[in-house]
Structure formats: C-alpha cells, structure tokens
Design a protein around this motif. Structure first.
Motif, PDB file in Angstrom:
ATOM      1  N   MET A  40      -3.503 -11.292   0.396  1.00  0.00           N
ATOM      2  CA  MET A  40      -3.488 -10.111   1.257  1.00  0.00           C
ATOM      3  C   MET A  40      -4.897  -9.634   1.590  1.00  0.00           C
ATOM      4  O   MET A  40      -5.202  -9.260   2.726  1.00  0.00           O
ATOM      5  CB  MET A  40      -2.712  -8.979   0.570  1.00  0.00           C
ATOM      6  N   VAL A  41      -5.785  -9.647   0.601  1.00  0.00           N
ATOM      7  CA  VAL A  41      -7.161  -9.199   0.834  1.00  0.00           C
ATOM      8  C   VAL A  41      -7.915 -10.220   1.687  1.00  0.00           C
ATOM      9  O   VAL A  41      -8.640  -9.861   2.625  1.00  0.00           O
ATOM     10  CB  VAL A  41      -7.878  -8.954  -0.508  1.00  0.00           C
ATOM     11  N   ARG A  44      -7.167 -10.057   5.402  1.00  0.00           N
ATOM     12  CA  ARG A  44      -7.624  -8.850   6.081  1.00  0.00           C
ATOM     13  C   ARG A  44      -9.147  -8.735   6.148  1.00  0.00           C
ATOM     14  O   ARG A  44      -9.676  -8.041   7.017  1.00  0.00           O
ATOM     15  CB  ARG A  44      -7.020  -7.621   5.388  1.00  0.00           C
ATOM     16  N   GLY A 215      -3.228  -2.540  -0.679  1.00  0.00           N
ATOM     17  CA  GLY A 215      -2.661  -1.721   0.374  1.00  0.00           C
ATOM     18  C   GLY A 215      -1.160  -1.925   0.483  1.00  0.00           C
ATOM     19  O   GLY A 215      -0.643  -3.018   0.264  1.00  0.00           O
ATOM     20  N   GLN A 217       1.992  -1.510   3.076  1.00  0.00           N
ATOM     21  CA  GLN A 217       2.321  -1.382   4.499  1.00  0.00           C
ATOM     22  C   GLN A 217       3.789  -1.728   4.670  1.00  0.00           C
ATOM     23  O   GLN A 217       4.214  -2.850   4.426  1.00  0.00           O
ATOM     24  CB  GLN A 217       1.443  -2.318   5.326  1.00  0.00           C
ATOM     25  N   THR A 388      -3.654   2.777   1.044  1.00  0.00           N
ATOM     26  CA  THR A 388      -3.531   2.234   2.394  1.00  0.00           C
ATOM     27  C   THR A 388      -4.560   1.124   2.547  1.00  0.00           C
ATOM     28  O   THR A 388      -5.599   1.115   1.874  1.00  0.00           O
ATOM     29  CB  THR A 388      -3.788   3.324   3.449  1.00  0.00           C
ATOM     30  N   TRP A 389      -4.302   0.183   3.452  1.00  0.00           N
ATOM     31  CA  TRP A 389      -5.223  -0.946   3.606  1.00  0.00           C
ATOM     32  C   TRP A 389      -6.629  -0.530   4.025  1.00  0.00           C
ATOM     33  O   TRP A 389      -7.614  -1.087   3.507  1.00  0.00           O
ATOM     34  CB  TRP A 389      -4.637  -1.987   4.551  1.00  0.00           C
ATOM     35  N   LEU A 393      -9.612  -1.923   1.645  1.00  0.00           N
ATOM     36  CA  LEU A 393     -10.619  -2.835   2.182  1.00  0.00           C
ATOM     37  C   LEU A 393     -12.012  -2.221   2.161  1.00  0.00           C
ATOM     38  O   LEU A 393     -13.009  -2.927   1.942  1.00  0.00           O
ATOM     39  CB  LEU A 393     -10.245  -3.251   3.605  1.00  0.00           C
TER      40      LEU A 393
END
Length: 407
Positions: A40-41, A44, A215, A217, A388-389, A393
C-alpha cells in the motif's frame, strides 16, 4: 537459478529519488499484515519516488516455496525484482527448534541457524543489494524478523530505514536482533506502543522516527445490511477478520464464544473471515465465509455489532482501524498493548483480559446499541484524524527525506 536483475536491467534513471523497499513477500494476492502495508505504501509513494521492491518468489509464508517467476516486473506501477529462495521451510522442525531456542541457553551460531530455518533464505536478493546499493538513495526494510532484513541491512551499507512491525514476542529477545536494530538510521513505527517497545528493548538513541500506521480508505457504497440479508441471519453477528489460526488466538475466541452461548439466549452469530488454518467445531452459529472481495469485507465489517480481535501479537491491526472507520466498535485483547492503545486513544472500543471480562464487555455492547453507536462515532473520528493516506504518506516522506539529507 539467478534472476537477471542487475543494475543494467533498469535502463531508466528517473529524476525522482530511487528508493528500494525490501520485504519477504510481495503481490496483489498476498494479504499478510506487513506485506500488505509495504504494498500500500509503495504504490502510493510512486508520486514522489522511483520505488522498487526487492523480494522473493515465495507466496506461502509457511513454506517459502517459489511460486512467482524470478526477474524484473511491475505491479500496479511499482517495479518489482523477485529472487528465488533456496530452501523450503519445514514448519514442524522449525517449531521444535524455536521451542528449544526460546527456552534454553544457546550460542550466537544457534540463533543464525534458527534464522536460516525460519527463512526465507534468498542469497541472490542479498547479493543484488550488495552489488547495487549505490544505485539507491534509501533502503526501506519491512519487518525486523526475517532473513532478508537481517542480511539485507548488512549488505546495504547505506542510509536505511526500518519498519519493524514489532510486537512483544520471543524472537525479539534473541541477541541477533540487536544488530538489526543498531543498523538503521531511522525508523517508521505502526503505533506508539511499538515505538516504546523498541526503545525499551534496543534504544532509539536519538535516531529519527515517526509513528505512521496505515491509511484507511473505504468506498462510499458500503452496506451494513447486505451480508445479513444474503445469509438470512435472524440475529446480530460479531466478526473476526484475519488469519484463522492459533497464532491469532482464534481458538481462545471460539472457546469464549461457545461459553458465552451457554448462558445467553439468542447469542449473536460469530462470523469468521479469512484463511482457515485450524479445525473449526461443528456449530451452526459459527459462520466461516473464507476469503471474500474487499467490497464484501467492508459490508461484513460495517454490518457487525462488534469486531472482536483476540490476538495480542500485533504491531498495528488494520482490521481494527477499518472497523472503527466504518463505525463498528472493537472488542480487543488487553494483553496486546497496541490494540489496547487503539481502544483507549480512540474511545472506539473496549478490551478484556479473561473470559469474565469478555463476557461482560460483549454483553454490555450487545445490550446497549446507543453505546455502540457512540463508540462507533468516536472510532471513526480517531481514524480520520490519524490514519488517512495523506497523513500517513507525509510521515513516510518526512523520514525518507531526513535520511536522504544526512547521506
């Protein structure tokens, strides 16, 4: 078999900083906590960095059997280099050796033997890191526990960040991990509890770190009634989502649930969601649904009266955050400092230490729908504030830039 993955295999040299993520498994169909976090990281961060994942060809964490094709490829816009493992894990032998090493005096050589038995043993991956380390601006290692991190940190010889995903477990007390935690220039933790644990055990010694987490979502079209209607359920249900095995303490949850049923008429159903790694008792009120799509998972979590998390070996618990975001309160095992911290900081759940507390907390939540709704609102606010992303991030980028600036 060696993968053709030398520096010459990447003709483009992007202007963006080149960052290597090192992890034991990687793929769209791999659902492990640290592996999922890494993916996921990585996906993004491609907006700011040329992210490349260095991993094995293994898909199954129990055997480390080579199932993916070695070499260079792409996954959702991320460059992935895969290297074959050279041995499969014998779980019976490994568990026996683990029991011995965690309870008896032993040598440093014994610990290295244990690390090899745990795996995934992947010397080509380590060789690639050593030969190409100057091609990367930063290395980010996910999970302190495995062979690629122990030997990869040595081979990198450059600014490295460790995302330990650590919890209080016997391996953390092995001497060899002192070296693992001494080498990184910075850390990214999943929770404040994890940061405190690592500081107590190894000492951060002023090195920079952030508590980032993951995050959350969720799509807008989640239904809180669809699953119950499809299954024809005439009562509320509680849910466990994750790996259904003793390592996640699911056997205790099932025992507690069946004891609860004996003294409470019309108890909720227990829905089990995830991969099955243990035998389930024949009980019509225990509903095993296996693997489901992300959409179905959201529906199931949203429709549950309570999400129960019995594991006490967690560094984050993505399911806890997802449930709270959906307004579903959590009931967690207080022996897990991370989970208890989520419940306390969020005011979005309750915790238990033994069966008597489990029974009292579950009965309270089931009998008090207004309290459930209040906990749900508070849990959602907690996730929206911290997980949240964009926030997550920003924390990753702060650490990466701090490390790059010192290199």
């Amino acid at each position: 078999m060696k993968a053709n993955t030398g520096a010459e295999a990447t003709p483009e040299r992007a202007e963006r900083p080149r960052v290597a993520f090192v992890v034991q498994r990687y793929g769209q169909d791999i659902t492990g906590g640290s592996e999922y976090l890494c993916r996921m990281v990585a996906e993004r961060l491609t907006r700011w960095y040329q992210v490349e994942v260095l991993t094995t060809c293994a898909k199954d964490y129990q055997t480390w059997r080579n199932e993916y094709t070695p070499g260079r490829g792409r996954s959702n816009g991320v460059i992935v280099y895969r290297f074959p493992t050279i041995q499969e894990r014998d779980m019976a032998r490994f568990n026996e050796f683990s029991e011995w090493i965690f309870s008896r005096p032993h040598t440093d050589r014994d610990e290295l033997r244990w690390l090899d038995q745990q795996g995934p043993v992947c010397p080509d991956l380590i060789e690639y890191i050593e030969k190409n380390r100057n091609q990367y601006d930063v290395f980010v290692f996910f999970t302190y526990l495995y062979y690629p991190t122990y030997y990869g940190l040595k081979a990198a010889g450059r600014p490295a960040v460790l995302v330990p995903t650590a919890h209080d477990e016997p391996p953390l007390r092995l001497r060899l991990y002192r070296e693992v935690f001494e080498r990184p220039r910075a850390f990214i933790f999943n929770s404040h509890a994890e940061a405190r644990l690592v500081d107590r055990r190894f000492g951060l010694r002023g090195r920079p770190y952030r508590v980032a987490g993951i995050g959350v979502q969720v799509p807008h079209s989640v239904s809180g009634t669809r699953f119950r209607t499809q299954q024809g359920l005439d009562r509320p249900y509680i849910v466990f989502a994750g790996r259904i095995d003793a390592g996640k303490n699911v056997h205790e949850l099932i025992d507690y649930y069946r004891r609860f049923k004996q003294t409470h008429p019309r108890p909720p159903y227990l829905v089990l969601l995830g991969s099955l790694g243990m035998e389930l008792p024949p009980d019509p009120d225990i509903i095993y649904v296996g693997f489901v799509s992300e959409w179905e998972k959201w529906d199931i979590l949203r429709g549950a009266a309570v999400t129960v998390i019995p594991s006490f070996l967690e560094s984050l618990s993505i399911v806890a955050l997802e449930s709270m975001y959906l307004g579903t309160p959590v009931l967690v095992n207080a022996r897990g400092e991370v989970l208890k911290e989520h419940a306390v900081r969020s005011h979005g759940g309750l915790f238990y230490r033994d069966y008597e507390e489990f029974e009292a907390m579950l009965d309270f939540l089931l009998q008090k729908p207004d309290i459930r709704r209040q906990l749900g609102r508070q849990g959602r606010q907690y996730v929206q504030r911290y997980f949240t992303w964009p926030r997550v991030l920003a924390r990753y980028r702060a650490v990466l830039e701090a490390v790059r600036g010192k290199s």
